[in-house]
Design a protein around this motif. Sequence first.
Motif, PDB file in Angstrom:
ATOM      1  N   SER A  81       0.719  -1.189  -0.032  1.00 46.59           N
ATOM      2  CA  SER A  81      -0.247  -0.217  -0.071  1.00 46.59           C
ATOM      3  C   SER A  81       1.030   0.853  -0.135  1.00 46.59           C
ATOM      4  O   SER A  81       0.234   2.195   0.681  1.00 46.59           O
ATOM      5  CB  SER A  81      -0.727  -0.207   1.119  1.00 46.59           C
ATOM      6  OG  SER A  81      -1.467  -0.722   1.034  1.00 46.59           O
ATOM      7  N   HIS A 146      -7.108   3.506 -12.238  1.00 52.86           N
ATOM      8  CA  HIS A 146      -7.400   2.127 -12.124  1.00 52.86           C
ATOM      9  C   HIS A 146      -7.327   0.661 -12.436  1.00 52.86           C
ATOM     10  O   HIS A 146      -9.025   0.964 -13.069  1.00 52.86           O
ATOM     11  CB  HIS A 146      -7.414   1.728 -10.203  1.00 52.86           C
ATOM     12  CG  HIS A 146      -7.607   2.070  -9.656  1.00 52.86           C
ATOM     13  ND1 HIS A 146      -5.958   2.594  -8.376  1.00 52.86           N
ATOM     14  CD2 HIS A 146      -7.821   3.022  -8.510  1.00 52.86           C
ATOM     15  CE1 HIS A 146      -6.070   2.286  -8.420  1.00 52.86           C
ATOM     16  NE2 HIS A 146      -6.887   3.496  -7.956  1.00 52.86           N
ATOM     17  N   ASP A 151     -10.808   0.531  -5.968  1.00 54.60           N
ATOM     18  CA  ASP A 151     -10.642   0.647  -5.124  1.00 54.60           C
ATOM     19  C   ASP A 151     -12.462   0.695  -4.400  1.00 54.60           C
ATOM     20  O   ASP A 151     -13.098   0.398  -5.320  1.00 54.60           O
ATOM     21  CB  ASP A 151     -11.302   2.480  -4.940  1.00 54.60           C
ATOM     22  CG  ASP A 151     -10.930   3.535  -3.575  1.00 54.60           C
ATOM     23  OD1 ASP A 151     -11.425   4.661  -3.173  1.00 54.60           O
ATOM     24  OD2 ASP A 151     -11.222   2.446  -2.839  1.00 54.60           O
ATOM     25  N   SER A 153     -15.049   0.459  -0.905  1.00 51.44           N
ATOM     26  CA  SER A 153     -15.018   0.779   0.372  1.00 51.44           C
ATOM     27  C   SER A 153     -16.884   0.872   0.798  1.00 51.44           C
ATOM     28  O   SER A 153     -17.981   1.670  -0.164  1.00 51.44           O
ATOM     29  CB  SER A 153     -14.495   2.332   1.218  1.00 51.44           C
ATOM     30  OG  SER A 153     -13.273   1.480   0.945  1.00 51.44           O
ATOM     31  N   LEU A 167      -9.824   7.415   0.370  1.00 47.09           N
ATOM     32  CA  LEU A 167      -9.771   6.839  -1.457  1.00 47.09           C
ATOM     33  C   LEU A 167      -8.595   6.342  -1.306  1.00 47.09           C
ATOM     34  O   LEU A 167      -7.508   6.497  -0.405  1.00 47.09           O
ATOM     35  CB  LEU A 167     -10.202   8.069  -2.053  1.00 47.09           C
ATOM     36  CG  LEU A 167     -11.176   8.954  -1.813  1.00 47.09           C
ATOM     37  CD1 LEU A 167     -12.120   9.592  -3.138  1.00 47.09           C
ATOM     38  CD2 LEU A 167     -12.615   7.386  -1.531  1.00 47.09           C
ATOM     39  N   LEU A 168      -8.336   5.019  -2.653  1.00 47.48           N
ATOM     40  CA  LEU A 168      -7.250   4.510  -2.778  1.00 47.48           C
ATOM     41  C   LEU A 168      -6.448   5.855  -4.011  1.00 47.48           C
ATOM     42  O   LEU A 168      -6.631   5.705  -5.055  1.00 47.48           O
ATOM     43  CB  LEU A 168      -7.569   3.050  -3.905  1.00 47.48           C
ATOM     44  CG  LEU A 168      -6.439   2.713  -3.597  1.00 47.48           C
ATOM     45  CD1 LEU A 168      -6.117   2.231  -2.241  1.00 47.48           C
ATOM     46  CD2 LEU A 168      -7.182   0.775  -4.123  1.00 47.48           C
ATOM     47  N   GLY A 246     -15.911   5.071  -3.746  1.00 45.83           N
ATOM     48  CA  GLY A 246     -14.342   4.076  -4.073  1.00 45.83           C
ATOM     49  C   GLY A 246     -14.060   5.550  -5.125  1.00 45.83           C
ATOM     50  O   GLY A 246     -14.318   6.516  -5.824  1.00 45.83           O
TER      51      GLY A 246
END
Length: 255
Positions: A81, A146, A151, A153, A167-168, A246
């Motif tokens: 990560s 991505h 992402d 959640s 957030l990713l 996400g």
Amino acid sequence: MLQGYPITQRTGPLGPLRGLTTSYVSATTLGVASGVADIDNGSGILLPVTFAGFASCLINTAWAAGNAQGKRVSVSTFGASATFHIFLVYNTVTFVSDIMIDDNIACSNANTGGRSGWIVRRIASLMMDGSGNLRTIFQVGNCFYHSPRADSSFYTNLLGSSNLLTLLVPSGVKVEADVVASFANVSLSATLVLMDPAIDPATDSILADAQSRPGEYYNYTKMTMTNTSRQVRAVIPVNGINLYIGANGWRDVAL
């Protein structure tokens, strides 16, 4: 051309990146396309540096010059990560360009470990996944996506103005996240608002971004600024909401 440099120099604001897009090669390797970018020499003089492109940059291998070599100048390797920053670099002594990867947003390790003469410009910030592998992304201009969207959640009973969601997107650099959200409420209408964490909804006005009717599922996407901790503030003024949120990707506003 000023004495000592083989390329034309100028002063003024940094110009845009031209080319230099990053690409996923493997779990431990990325590519950087050819291109040109201004680099500040530290005295306000901009050097338009040309880069021929590298098909293979090893992310977690210690730095060495050239293609198919390690590009990490940070002391530590990049684990699960982790965010890392990619730099176009130019040596003012040898007049060569290359790539460096650091965990520091300013590439403070460029001229350590016996290296000297390097000036730098950040060209991207990317992330490892939960297993310490490079996330698959594709880049269009200063937008990174991505591939596939990674992402996800899910939040239940999200209520009020104190909900900070992570957030990713890369940490350590302020970006605009391409947010996707869907929520449902079986009995009430609801409004979802996403905003920069610095905005306090208790004192700042809130404009509705998305609304659902009773029993309806609602989906929407938008760009929203996140801070260097990857967070946005989510506000839903009623209880009982099930919310998925996400990030499709992000726009790196500082490139």
